[in-house]
Design a protein around this motif. Structure first.
Motif, PDB file in Angstrom:
ATOM      1  N   VAL A  88       0.825  -1.219   0.000  1.00 24.42           N
ATOM      2  CA  VAL A  88       0.000   0.000   0.000  1.00 24.42           C
ATOM      3  C   VAL A  88       0.854   1.261   0.000  1.00 24.42           C
ATOM      4  O   VAL A  88       0.552   2.239  -0.712  1.00 24.42           O
ATOM      5  N   GLY A  89       1.945   1.289   0.786  1.00 26.24           N
ATOM      6  CA  GLY A  89       2.801   2.472   0.802  1.00 26.24           C
ATOM      7  C   GLY A  89       3.389   2.754  -0.566  1.00 26.24           C
ATOM      8  O   GLY A  89       3.485   3.916  -0.986  1.00 26.24           O
ATOM      9  N   TYR A  90       3.744   1.697  -1.310  1.00 22.05           N
ATOM     10  CA  TYR A  90       4.281   1.869  -2.649  1.00 22.05           C
ATOM     11  C   TYR A  90       3.211   2.408  -3.593  1.00 22.05           C
ATOM     12  O   TYR A  90       3.472   3.277  -4.441  1.00 22.05           O
ATOM     13  N   LEU A  91       2.001   1.864  -3.470  1.00 21.72           N
ATOM     14  CA  LEU A  91       0.906   2.307  -4.334  1.00 21.72           C
ATOM     15  C   LEU A  91       0.556   3.772  -4.061  1.00 21.72           C
ATOM     16  O   LEU A  91       0.284   4.547  -5.000  1.00 21.72           O
ATOM     17  N   ASN A  92       0.552   4.172  -2.789  1.00 21.87           N
ATOM     18  CA  ASN A  92       0.299   5.573  -2.446  1.00 21.87           C
ATOM     19  C   ASN A  92       1.328   6.494  -3.079  1.00 21.87           C
ATOM     20  O   ASN A  92       0.986   7.565  -3.612  1.00 21.87           O
ATOM     21  N   GLU A  93       2.584   6.087  -3.004  1.00 19.26           N
ATOM     22  CA  GLU A  93       3.650   6.907  -3.567  1.00 19.26           C
ATOM     23  C   GLU A  93       3.527   7.002  -5.089  1.00 19.26           C
ATOM     24  O   GLU A  93       3.695   8.077  -5.676  1.00 19.26           O
TER      25      GLU A  93
END
Length: 319
Positions: A88-93
Protein backbone atom coordinates in the motif's frame (compact mmCIF):
# COMPACT_ATOMS: atom_id res chain seq x y z
CA UNK A 1 28.38 -23.83 -6.59
CA UNK A 2 28.85 -20.46 -8.32
CA UNK A 3 31.37 -17.61 -8.29
CA UNK A 4 28.94 -15.77 -5.98
CA UNK A 5 29.20 -18.26 -3.10
CA UNK A 6 29.78 -16.41 0.23
CA UNK A 7 29.35 -13.09 -1.61
CA UNK A 8 25.61 -13.15 -2.25
CA UNK A 9 23.85 -14.55 0.81
CA UNK A 10 20.88 -12.32 1.65
CA UNK A 11 18.18 -10.23 -0.01
CA UNK A 12 20.19 -6.99 -0.08
CA UNK A 13 23.31 -8.44 -1.67
CA UNK A 14 21.14 -10.41 -4.10
CA UNK A 15 19.31 -7.21 -5.11
CA UNK A 16 22.58 -5.42 -5.85
CA UNK A 17 23.75 -8.33 -7.98
CA UNK A 18 20.42 -8.45 -9.83
CA UNK A 19 20.60 -4.75 -10.57
CA UNK A 20 24.17 -5.07 -11.90
CA UNK A 21 22.99 -7.59 -14.48
CA UNK A 22 20.88 -4.86 -16.06
CA UNK A 23 24.14 -3.51 -17.47
CA UNK A 24 23.74 -6.31 -20.05
CA UNK A 25 21.54 -4.92 -22.81
CA UNK A 26 20.04 -8.31 -23.66
CA UNK A 27 19.12 -9.04 -20.03
CA UNK A 28 17.65 -5.57 -19.46
CA UNK A 29 15.53 -5.73 -22.61
CA UNK A 30 14.23 -9.23 -21.84
CA UNK A 31 13.26 -8.21 -18.32
CA UNK A 32 11.47 -5.05 -19.48
CA UNK A 33 9.61 -7.14 -22.05
CA UNK A 34 8.62 -9.52 -19.24
CA UNK A 35 7.14 -6.83 -16.98
CA UNK A 36 5.34 -5.24 -19.98
CA UNK A 37 4.32 -2.01 -18.19
CA UNK A 38 5.35 0.55 -20.83
CA UNK A 39 5.81 0.58 -24.62
CA UNK A 40 8.85 -1.21 -26.03
CA UNK A 41 9.94 1.86 -28.00
CA UNK A 42 10.84 3.65 -24.74
CA UNK A 43 14.58 3.18 -24.25
CA UNK A 44 15.73 2.30 -20.74
CA UNK A 45 19.46 2.45 -20.03
CA UNK A 46 21.35 0.95 -17.11
CA UNK A 47 21.64 4.45 -15.62
CA UNK A 48 17.83 4.53 -15.30
CA UNK A 49 17.95 1.91 -12.52
CA UNK A 50 18.60 2.51 -8.83
CA UNK A 51 18.48 0.32 -5.72
CA UNK A 52 17.28 0.99 -2.16
CA UNK A 53 16.40 4.62 -2.91
CA UNK A 54 13.97 6.25 -0.51
CA UNK A 55 10.84 7.79 -1.98
CA UNK A 56 8.89 9.66 0.73
CA UNK A 57 7.19 6.84 2.69
CA UNK A 58 8.61 3.81 0.89
CA UNK A 59 11.88 2.31 -0.19
CA UNK A 60 11.54 -0.09 -3.14
CA UNK A 61 14.35 -2.54 -3.74
CA UNK A 62 14.77 -1.22 -7.29
CA UNK A 63 13.39 1.61 -9.37
CA UNK A 64 13.25 2.14 -13.11
CA UNK A 65 13.10 5.89 -13.70
CA UNK A 66 13.01 7.98 -16.85
CA UNK A 67 11.19 11.06 -18.04
CA UNK A 68 7.97 9.11 -18.68
CA UNK A 69 8.50 5.96 -16.58
CA UNK A 70 8.42 5.18 -12.86
CA UNK A 71 8.46 1.50 -11.92
CA UNK A 72 8.91 0.26 -8.36
CA UNK A 73 10.34 -3.27 -8.05
CA UNK A 74 10.10 -5.25 -4.82
CA UNK A 75 12.28 -8.37 -4.59
CA UNK A 76 11.56 -11.35 -2.37
CA UNK A 77 13.80 -14.36 -1.98
CA UNK A 78 12.67 -17.50 -0.15
CA UNK A 79 9.73 -16.66 2.15
CA UNK A 80 10.79 -13.16 3.19
CA UNK A 81 7.92 -11.48 5.03
CA UNK A 82 6.00 -8.44 3.81
CA UNK A 83 6.51 -5.20 5.69
CA UNK A 84 3.47 -3.35 7.01
CA UNK A 85 3.99 -0.83 4.19
CA UNK A 86 3.81 -3.38 1.35
CA UNK A 87 2.28 -2.88 -1.10
CA UNK A 88 0.00 0.00 0.00
CA UNK A 89 2.80 2.47 0.80
CA UNK A 90 4.28 1.87 -2.65
CA UNK A 91 0.91 2.31 -4.33
CA UNK A 92 0.30 5.57 -2.45
CA UNK A 93 3.65 6.91 -3.57
CA UNK A 94 3.04 5.91 -7.19
CA UNK A 95 -0.32 7.70 -7.09
CA UNK A 96 1.51 10.94 -6.26
CA UNK A 97 4.03 10.58 -9.09
CA UNK A 98 3.00 12.37 -12.26
CA UNK A 99 4.39 10.20 -15.05
CA UNK A 100 2.74 8.64 -18.05
CA UNK A 101 3.85 5.07 -17.29
CA UNK A 102 4.13 3.82 -13.75
CA UNK A 103 3.65 0.53 -11.99
CA UNK A 104 4.61 -1.87 -9.23
CA UNK A 105 6.45 -5.16 -9.83
CA UNK A 106 6.83 -7.91 -7.25
CA UNK A 107 9.43 -10.62 -7.99
CA UNK A 108 8.98 -13.77 -5.92
CA UNK A 109 9.75 -17.50 -5.87
CA UNK A 110 7.08 -19.91 -7.05
CA UNK A 111 4.65 -20.65 -4.20
CA UNK A 112 5.72 -17.53 -2.29
CA UNK A 113 4.25 -17.91 1.17
CA UNK A 114 2.91 -14.35 1.56
CA UNK A 115 1.57 -13.80 -1.97
CA UNK A 116 -2.08 -14.26 -0.94
CA UNK A 117 -1.74 -11.56 1.71
CA UNK A 118 0.03 -9.27 -0.76
CA UNK A 119 -2.77 -9.63 -3.32
CA UNK A 120 -5.41 -9.12 -0.63
CA UNK A 121 -3.86 -5.83 0.47
CA UNK A 122 -3.54 -4.77 -3.16
CA UNK A 123 -7.17 -5.56 -3.94
CA UNK A 124 -8.33 -3.57 -0.91
CA UNK A 125 -6.45 -0.50 -2.14
CA UNK A 126 -8.94 2.00 -3.55
CA UNK A 127 -7.11 3.04 -6.72
CA UNK A 128 -5.85 1.22 -9.79
CA UNK A 129 -2.08 1.15 -10.30
CA UNK A 130 -0.65 -1.16 -12.99
CA UNK A 131 0.99 -4.09 -11.20
CA UNK A 132 2.77 -7.28 -12.13
CA UNK A 133 3.83 -10.44 -10.35
CA UNK A 134 7.02 -11.97 -11.79
CA UNK A 135 8.35 -15.34 -10.69
CA UNK A 136 12.05 -16.15 -10.58
CA UNK A 137 11.30 -19.21 -12.67
CA UNK A 138 10.22 -16.88 -15.51
CA UNK A 139 13.57 -15.07 -15.37
CA UNK A 140 15.35 -18.42 -15.32
CA UNK A 141 13.42 -19.37 -18.48
CA UNK A 142 14.67 -16.45 -20.54
CA UNK A 143 18.21 -16.92 -19.19
CA UNK A 144 18.08 -20.46 -20.60
CA UNK A 145 17.76 -19.15 -24.14
CA UNK A 146 20.55 -20.01 -26.54
CA UNK A 147 21.55 -16.35 -26.90
CA UNK A 148 22.81 -16.41 -23.28
CA UNK A 149 24.91 -19.58 -23.51
CA UNK A 150 28.17 -17.97 -24.57
CA UNK A 151 28.46 -15.56 -21.65
CA UNK A 152 30.09 -17.08 -18.54
CA UNK A 153 28.86 -14.39 -16.13
CA UNK A 154 25.26 -14.71 -17.30
CA UNK A 155 25.50 -18.48 -16.98
CA UNK A 156 26.78 -18.10 -13.40
CA UNK A 157 23.74 -15.98 -12.60
CA UNK A 158 21.51 -18.65 -14.12
CA UNK A 159 23.20 -21.25 -11.89
CA UNK A 160 22.66 -19.05 -8.84
CA UNK A 161 18.97 -18.53 -9.60
CA UNK A 162 18.53 -22.25 -10.25
CA UNK A 163 20.19 -23.15 -6.93
CA UNK A 164 18.01 -20.68 -5.01
CA UNK A 165 14.65 -21.01 -6.71
CA UNK A 166 14.33 -24.36 -8.47
CA UNK A 167 13.88 -27.48 -6.31
CA UNK A 168 16.73 -29.91 -6.87
CA UNK A 169 15.66 -33.04 -8.72
CA UNK A 170 16.50 -36.27 -6.94
CA UNK A 171 16.81 -39.39 -9.06
CA UNK A 172 15.11 -42.31 -7.28
CA UNK A 173 16.72 -45.33 -8.90
CA UNK A 174 16.57 -49.00 -7.96
CA UNK A 175 19.78 -48.82 -5.91
CA UNK A 176 18.40 -45.94 -3.85
CA UNK A 177 15.10 -47.76 -3.38
CA UNK A 178 16.88 -50.87 -2.17
CA UNK A 179 19.08 -48.99 0.30
CA UNK A 180 16.44 -46.65 1.71
CA UNK A 181 13.59 -49.15 2.11
CA UNK A 182 15.77 -51.36 4.24
CA UNK A 183 16.18 -51.20 7.99
CA UNK A 184 19.76 -52.42 7.59
CA UNK A 185 20.76 -49.02 6.20
CA UNK A 186 20.13 -47.01 9.41
CA UNK A 187 21.43 -49.95 11.41
CA UNK A 188 24.68 -49.84 9.43
CA UNK A 189 25.02 -46.09 9.98
CA UNK A 190 24.49 -46.57 13.71
CA UNK A 191 27.19 -49.23 13.71
CA UNK A 192 29.55 -46.80 11.96
CA UNK A 193 28.80 -44.13 14.58
CA UNK A 194 29.37 -46.60 17.39
CA UNK A 195 32.62 -47.71 15.77
CA UNK A 196 33.91 -44.12 15.60
CA UNK A 197 32.78 -43.39 19.16
CA UNK A 198 34.52 -46.57 20.31
CA UNK A 199 37.79 -45.53 18.66
CA UNK A 200 37.54 -42.13 20.30
CA UNK A 201 36.84 -43.66 23.72
CA UNK A 202 39.72 -46.14 23.54
CA UNK A 203 42.22 -43.53 22.35
CA UNK A 204 41.07 -41.17 25.11
CA UNK A 205 41.70 -43.92 27.68
CA UNK A 206 45.29 -44.06 26.41
CA UNK A 207 45.78 -40.34 26.99
CA UNK A 208 45.09 -38.99 23.52
CA UNK A 209 43.27 -35.66 23.79
CA UNK A 210 40.48 -35.36 21.18
CA UNK A 211 37.73 -32.95 20.18
CA UNK A 212 34.48 -34.23 18.67
CA UNK A 213 32.67 -33.29 15.46
CA UNK A 214 29.12 -34.60 15.07
CA UNK A 215 27.41 -33.28 11.91
CA UNK A 216 27.03 -36.59 10.10
CA UNK A 217 26.30 -35.15 6.63
CA UNK A 218 29.56 -33.19 6.86
CA UNK A 219 31.72 -35.27 9.13
CA UNK A 220 31.37 -37.41 12.21
CA UNK A 221 34.46 -38.15 14.21
CA UNK A 222 37.14 -36.52 16.32
CA UNK A 223 40.29 -34.45 15.98
CA UNK A 224 43.71 -34.86 17.53
CA UNK A 225 45.16 -31.36 17.67
CA UNK A 226 48.91 -30.89 18.00
CA UNK A 227 51.05 -27.79 17.59
CA UNK A 228 52.52 -29.22 14.37
CA UNK A 229 49.57 -31.10 12.89
CA UNK A 230 45.84 -31.80 13.09
CA UNK A 231 44.52 -35.32 12.55
CA UNK A 232 40.87 -36.21 11.90
CA UNK A 233 39.57 -39.74 12.48
CA UNK A 234 36.07 -40.69 11.41
CA UNK A 235 33.50 -40.33 8.65
CA UNK A 236 33.96 -37.45 6.18
CA UNK A 237 30.83 -37.47 4.05
CA UNK A 238 32.41 -35.92 0.94
CA UNK A 239 35.25 -38.46 1.00
CA UNK A 240 32.76 -41.31 1.50
CA UNK A 241 30.80 -40.14 -1.57
CA UNK A 242 33.94 -39.99 -3.71
CA UNK A 243 35.65 -43.20 -2.64
CA UNK A 244 33.05 -45.48 -1.09
CA UNK A 245 35.16 -45.64 2.07
CA UNK A 246 33.16 -44.63 5.18
CA UNK A 247 36.16 -44.23 7.48
CA UNK A 248 39.20 -42.07 6.92
CA UNK A 249 42.23 -40.44 8.46
CA UNK A 250 42.89 -36.88 7.37
CA UNK A 251 46.07 -34.95 8.18
CA UNK A 252 46.73 -31.22 8.05
CA UNK A 253 50.35 -30.11 8.48
CA UNK A 254 53.00 -27.84 6.99
CA UNK A 255 55.74 -30.42 7.62
CA UNK A 256 56.81 -32.77 4.83
CA UNK A 257 58.49 -34.96 7.45
CA UNK A 258 55.19 -35.48 9.27
CA UNK A 259 53.50 -36.29 5.97
CA UNK A 260 56.13 -38.96 5.32
CA UNK A 261 55.52 -40.57 8.71
CA UNK A 262 51.76 -40.42 8.14
CA UNK A 263 52.13 -42.14 4.77
CA UNK A 264 54.43 -44.85 6.11
CA UNK A 265 52.29 -45.73 9.15
CA UNK A 266 48.86 -45.29 7.56
CA UNK A 267 49.60 -47.59 4.65
CA UNK A 268 50.16 -50.44 7.10
CA UNK A 269 46.39 -50.64 7.62
CA UNK A 270 44.71 -48.20 5.22
CA UNK A 271 42.95 -48.89 1.92
CA UNK A 272 44.78 -46.69 -0.54
CA UNK A 273 47.45 -44.08 -1.15
CA UNK A 274 46.64 -40.75 0.55
CA UNK A 275 45.38 -37.94 -1.63
CA UNK A 276 44.09 -34.41 -1.19
CA UNK A 277 40.32 -34.12 -1.28
CA UNK A 278 40.39 -30.44 -0.44
CA UNK A 279 43.11 -27.80 -0.41
CA UNK A 280 44.95 -28.62 2.81
CA UNK A 281 43.93 -32.03 4.18
CA UNK A 282 45.91 -35.16 3.25
CA UNK A 283 43.32 -37.97 3.43
CA UNK A 284 43.40 -41.75 3.36
CA UNK A 285 40.52 -44.20 3.66
CA UNK A 286 40.50 -47.59 5.29
CA UNK A 287 38.05 -50.42 4.76
CA UNK A 288 35.56 -52.01 7.12
CA UNK A 289 35.81 -55.71 6.38
CA UNK A 290 34.13 -58.84 7.71
CA UNK A 291 35.98 -59.79 10.87
CA UNK A 292 36.86 -56.15 11.63
CA UNK A 293 38.79 -55.83 14.91
CA UNK A 294 38.28 -52.55 16.77
CA UNK A 295 41.23 -53.26 19.05
CA UNK A 296 43.61 -53.72 16.12
CA UNK A 297 42.49 -50.48 14.45
CA UNK A 298 42.78 -48.60 17.75
CA UNK A 299 46.34 -49.90 18.15
CA UNK A 300 47.27 -48.78 14.63
CA UNK A 301 45.83 -45.29 15.01
CA UNK A 302 47.40 -44.88 18.45
CA UNK A 303 50.82 -45.87 17.05
CA UNK A 304 50.35 -43.43 14.18
CA UNK A 305 49.46 -40.53 16.52
CA UNK A 306 52.41 -41.14 18.83
CA UNK A 307 54.77 -41.51 15.87
CA UNK A 308 53.67 -38.13 14.52
CA UNK A 309 54.11 -36.48 17.91
CA UNK A 310 57.43 -38.11 18.77
CA UNK A 311 59.00 -37.60 15.38
CA UNK A 312 58.55 -33.86 15.63
CA UNK A 313 60.27 -33.81 19.01
CA UNK A 314 63.24 -35.72 17.57
CA UNK A 315 63.34 -33.52 14.48
CA UNK A 316 63.40 -30.33 16.55
CA UNK A 317 66.36 -31.57 18.58
CA UNK A 318 68.55 -31.36 15.46
CA UNK A 319 67.57 -27.77 14.64
Amino acid sequence: MTIFDNLVNNENSFTELFKNYFSYDVFRKDFIKLIDLFPSEIIIEYENLTTQQNSNNCRPDMRIRSEDVEIFIEIKVWDTSLTDNQPVGYLNELMRINKKYKGLVLIVPDNYKHLTEYLKRQSEYGFSIPSKIIYWSQIITFLEKESYFSDFILQEFLKLLTEWFIPKKINIDSDFELLMNNNQTPESILKLINLIDGLNQELTKRGVVTTKKRNFLEEYGFYVEHQNFNLFVGEWFHFWQKTGQPLCLSLETDSNHIKEIFLEKALEFAADVPTYYNVTWFTIGFPINVGYQAQALTDCIYTLIRSLENYKETFESYD
